[in-house]
Scaffold this motif. Structure first.
Motif, PDB file in Angstrom:
ATOM      1  N   GLY A   1       4.675   6.384  -1.890  1.00 19.57           N
ATOM      2  CA  GLY A   1       3.826   5.215  -2.032  1.00 19.57           C
ATOM      3  C   GLY A   1       2.396   5.554  -1.658  1.00 19.57           C
ATOM      4  O   GLY A   1       1.985   6.715  -1.739  1.00 19.57           O
ATOM      5  N   LYS A   2       1.669   4.557  -1.206  1.00 22.55           N
ATOM      6  CA  LYS A   2       0.266   4.780  -0.873  1.00 22.55           C
ATOM      7  C   LYS A   2      -0.223   3.946   0.306  1.00 22.55           C
ATOM      8  O   LYS A   2      -1.396   3.997   0.651  1.00 22.55           O
ATOM      9  CB  LYS A   2      -0.614   4.505  -2.091  1.00 22.55           C
ATOM     10  CG  LYS A   2      -0.488   3.082  -2.638  1.00 22.55           C
ATOM     11  CD  LYS A   2      -1.304   2.893  -3.910  1.00 22.55           C
ATOM     12  CE  LYS A   2      -2.781   2.802  -3.640  1.00 22.55           C
ATOM     13  NZ  LYS A   2      -3.578   2.520  -4.854  1.00 22.55           N
ATOM     14  N   GLU A   3       0.686   3.173   0.918  1.00 21.47           N
ATOM     15  CA  GLU A   3       0.269   2.320   2.023  1.00 21.47           C
ATOM     16  C   GLU A   3       1.479   1.983   2.896  1.00 21.47           C
ATOM     17  O   GLU A   3       2.628   2.289   2.543  1.00 21.47           O
ATOM     18  CB  GLU A   3      -0.379   1.051   1.487  1.00 21.47           C
ATOM     19  CG  GLU A   3       0.519   0.218   0.577  1.00 21.47           C
ATOM     20  CD  GLU A   3      -0.180  -1.035   0.076  1.00 21.47           C
ATOM     21  OE1 GLU A   3      -0.671  -1.809   0.930  1.00 21.47           O
ATOM     22  OE2 GLU A   3      -0.250  -1.221  -1.149  1.00 21.47           O
ATOM     23  N   PRO A   4       1.233   1.340   4.046  1.00 24.24           N
ATOM     24  CA  PRO A   4       2.329   1.091   4.989  1.00 24.24           C
ATOM     25  C   PRO A   4       3.520   0.335   4.419  1.00 24.24           C
ATOM     26  O   PRO A   4       4.666   0.614   4.800  1.00 24.24           O
ATOM     27  CB  PRO A   4       1.640   0.285   6.098  1.00 24.24           C
ATOM     28  CG  PRO A   4       0.230   0.761   6.080  1.00 24.24           C
ATOM     29  CD  PRO A   4      -0.083   1.009   4.641  1.00 24.24           C
ATOM     30  N   LYS A   5       3.308  -0.599   3.504  1.00 29.25           N
ATOM     31  CA  LYS A   5       4.428  -1.417   3.020  1.00 29.25           C
ATOM     32  C   LYS A   5       5.333  -0.681   2.040  1.00 29.25           C
ATOM     33  O   LYS A   5       6.462  -1.106   1.795  1.00 29.25           O
ATOM     34  CB  LYS A   5       3.900  -2.692   2.350  1.00 29.25           C
ATOM     35  CG  LYS A   5       3.250  -2.482   0.984  1.00 29.25           C
ATOM     36  CD  LYS A   5       2.846  -3.792   0.359  1.00 29.25           C
ATOM     37  CE  LYS A   5       2.188  -3.607  -0.997  1.00 29.25           C
ATOM     38  NZ  LYS A   5       3.055  -2.969  -2.004  1.00 29.25           N
ATOM     39  N   ASP A   6       4.867   0.426   1.480  1.00 25.57           N
ATOM     40  CA  ASP A   6       5.654   1.146   0.479  1.00 25.57           C
ATOM     41  C   ASP A   6       6.782   1.945   1.138  1.00 25.57           C
ATOM     42  O   ASP A   6       6.674   2.387   2.274  1.00 25.57           O
ATOM     43  CB  ASP A   6       4.763   2.102  -0.322  1.00 25.57           C
ATOM     44  CG  ASP A   6       3.745   1.372  -1.179  1.00 25.57           C
ATOM     45  OD1 ASP A   6       4.014   0.209  -1.556  1.00 25.57           O
ATOM     46  OD2 ASP A   6       2.687   1.955  -1.467  1.00 25.57           O
ATOM     47  N   GLY A   7       7.838   2.160   0.359  1.00 24.18           N
ATOM     48  CA  GLY A   7       8.940   2.991   0.844  1.00 24.18           C
ATOM     49  C   GLY A   7       9.648   2.453   2.058  1.00 24.18           C
ATOM     50  O   GLY A   7      10.245   3.204   2.829  1.00 24.18           O
ATOM     51  N   GLN A   8       9.574   1.160   2.267  1.00 25.67           N
ATOM     52  CA  GLN A   8      10.240   0.540   3.411  1.00 25.67           C
ATOM     53  C   GLN A   8      11.654   0.081   3.005  1.00 25.67           C
ATOM     54  O   GLN A   8      11.931  -0.096   1.827  1.00 25.67           O
ATOM     55  CB  GLN A   8       9.412  -0.654   3.897  1.00 25.67           C
ATOM     56  CG  GLN A   8       8.044  -0.289   4.448  1.00 25.67           C
ATOM     57  CD  GLN A   8       8.099   0.387   5.811  1.00 25.67           C
ATOM     58  OE1 GLN A   8       9.119   0.349   6.509  1.00 25.67           O
ATOM     59  NE2 GLN A   8       7.000   1.016   6.192  1.00 25.67           N
ATOM     60  N   PRO A   9      12.593  -0.111   3.929  1.00 24.65           N
ATOM     61  CA  PRO A   9      12.419   0.078   5.371  1.00 24.65           C
ATOM     62  C   PRO A   9      12.505   1.546   5.773  1.00 24.65           C
ATOM     63  O   PRO A   9      13.097   2.359   5.068  1.00 24.65           O
ATOM     64  CB  PRO A   9      13.592  -0.710   5.958  1.00 24.65           C
ATOM     65  CG  PRO A   9      14.659  -0.586   4.910  1.00 24.65           C
ATOM     66  CD  PRO A   9      13.941  -0.604   3.597  1.00 24.65           C
ATOM     67  N   VAL A  10      11.911   1.856   6.903  1.00 25.29           N
ATOM     68  CA  VAL A  10      11.948   3.208   7.452  1.00 25.29           C
ATOM     69  C   VAL A  10      12.758   3.161   8.740  1.00 25.29           C
ATOM     70  O   VAL A  10      12.310   2.613   9.748  1.00 25.29           O
ATOM     71  CB  VAL A  10      10.527   3.738   7.718  1.00 25.29           C
ATOM     72  CG1 VAL A  10      10.581   5.129   8.342  1.00 25.29           C
ATOM     73  CG2 VAL A  10       9.718   3.772   6.432  1.00 25.29           C
TER      74      VAL A  10
END
Length: 374
Positions: free
Chosen positions: A337-346
């Motif tokens: 992704g490109k920001e904190p909300k992408d690829g969540q949850p971690v």
């Protein structure tokens, strides 16, 4: 009686010093064990390094995520020259005929990332086909005056080391000069670096007036990690008398200074560096590259060991004990992704869409921590 007390105190002091050293420097055997375990997990999952990668769609395995993994594998090979590691990298290059994902005509940094390992393998065995396409691709770029290709900061890590390696390999400064021009375009002309905070906006979508929910600027952890890795790798490749070395060093030091106070108590860095509540939590890929950068700085006498070793130790311990599973799977890696909300949850058990780049970052960190260890 007094003598006994003195002996006891001496033993306690010696024990405290040994304990402190143990906290500061993990054993080399422990570091390499974690590196081998995590790497074995990926090699077992992908016994054929040339097979296509299938997530939401099918992609060739010379894409950027796998190329970053091979950066880490070559770092592991540099401290433990296992022939199996070398062959795995060679098989990957041969499977793609040493080609780039989008071909030699593409100026795309992600496509060129594979060239870092191709050049490393050429330096081990000078077979011209290994650098044929990556050199052709960069040479085509140099035939134009266009320098604004790197309009997202991830691109710096993907491509800058390629230009630096070609400069050293050929002895021609045209590669390092163009790299500098493109880097400065990203940093200054496009304005993606905020000198005041010592951190980078990922791309133009996140420059002011864009703000995080808490009102702070958006500094994405992995994006800044890519820049740290780019600067470290470039400085590791170029001679110190390169005319632009001081610029890279200056920015690197500013970033290290900015990153130190925002490390989490548990050793990780948040996905959003200035907003711990915006998808806050442990994140391994950015943390790995920050540990990599700090450890490299201490190893090369650039950063103060007294000042940075606690952060390095805390960061590596978090990665090694909290991210690494018993089978070698790496948890807490944010998906693409490109920001904190992408690829969540971690989370500890969450699986990112691509598992390879997180491992590459972890291996890079381990390679520098290993050099610090006793």
């Amino acid at each position: 009686m007094k003598k006994g007390i003195i002996v006891l105190i001496s033993c306690l002091i010696a024990g405290s010093i040994n304990l402190l050293n143990a906290q500061q420097l993990p054993l080399k055997a422990d570091v390499i064990e974690k590196m081998e375990l995590t790497n074995a997990h990926l090699m077992k999952k992908w016994p054929d390094p040339g097979v296509n990668v299938i997530t939401n769609k099918e992609r060739p395995s010379n894409l950027w995520t796998r190329a970053v993994y091979y950066e880490g594998l070559m770092a592991l090979y540099s401290i433990k020259p296992d022939p199996a590691y070398l062959q795995y990298a060679i098989d990957w290059g041969q499977a793609h005929n040493w080609g780039l994902r989008y071909g030699v005509d593409s100026r795309n940094a992600d496509s060129q990332c594979a060239g870092q390992t191709y050049i490393d393998l050429y330096n081990i065995e000078q077979k011209p086909e290994r650098i044929r396409d990556i050199k052709a691709s960069v040479d085509l770029m140099l035939k134009t005056d266009k320098i604004d290709d790197w309009d997202w900061i991830d691109a710096l890590q993907m491509a800058m080391p390629v230009f630096a390696k070609l400069a050293v390999l050929t002895g021609d400064s045209k590669y390092s000069e163009r790299m500098y021009e493109m880097y400065m375009d990203t940093k200054v002309t496009q304005g993606l670096y905020n000198k005041k905070d010592g951190l980078w906006w990922r791309d133009a979508d996140f420059t002011p007036p864009y703000k995080e929910p808490n009102g702070e600027d958006c500094y994405w952890s992995r994006g800044n990690g890519w820049v740290v890795a780019a600067l470290v790798r470039v400085m590791d490749i170029l001679p110190e008398n390169d005319p632009h070395y001081k610029e890279y060093l200056k920015t690197y030091k500013e970033m290290m200074k900015a990153l130190l106070p925002i490390q989490r108590e548990d050793g990780f860095w948040n996905a959003s560096l200035h907003d711990p509540n915006n998808y806050g939590g442990k994140e391994a890929s950015g943390t790995s590259m920050f540990v990599y950068g700090m450890a490299w700085g201490v190893n090369n006498g650039i950063l103060s060991a007294k000042k940075y070793m606690p952060a390095i130790t805390k960061g590596w311990d978090a990665l090694a004990t909290e991210s690494v599973h018993e089978d070698g799977f790496l948890g807490y890696v944010q998906g693409t992704g490109k920001e904190p909300k992408d690829g969540q949850p971690v989370t500890y058990t969450s699986k990112p869409d691509f598992e390879d780049y997180g491992l590459g970052c972890f291996l890079l960190a381990g390679s520098e921590v290993y050099k610090l260890s006793k």
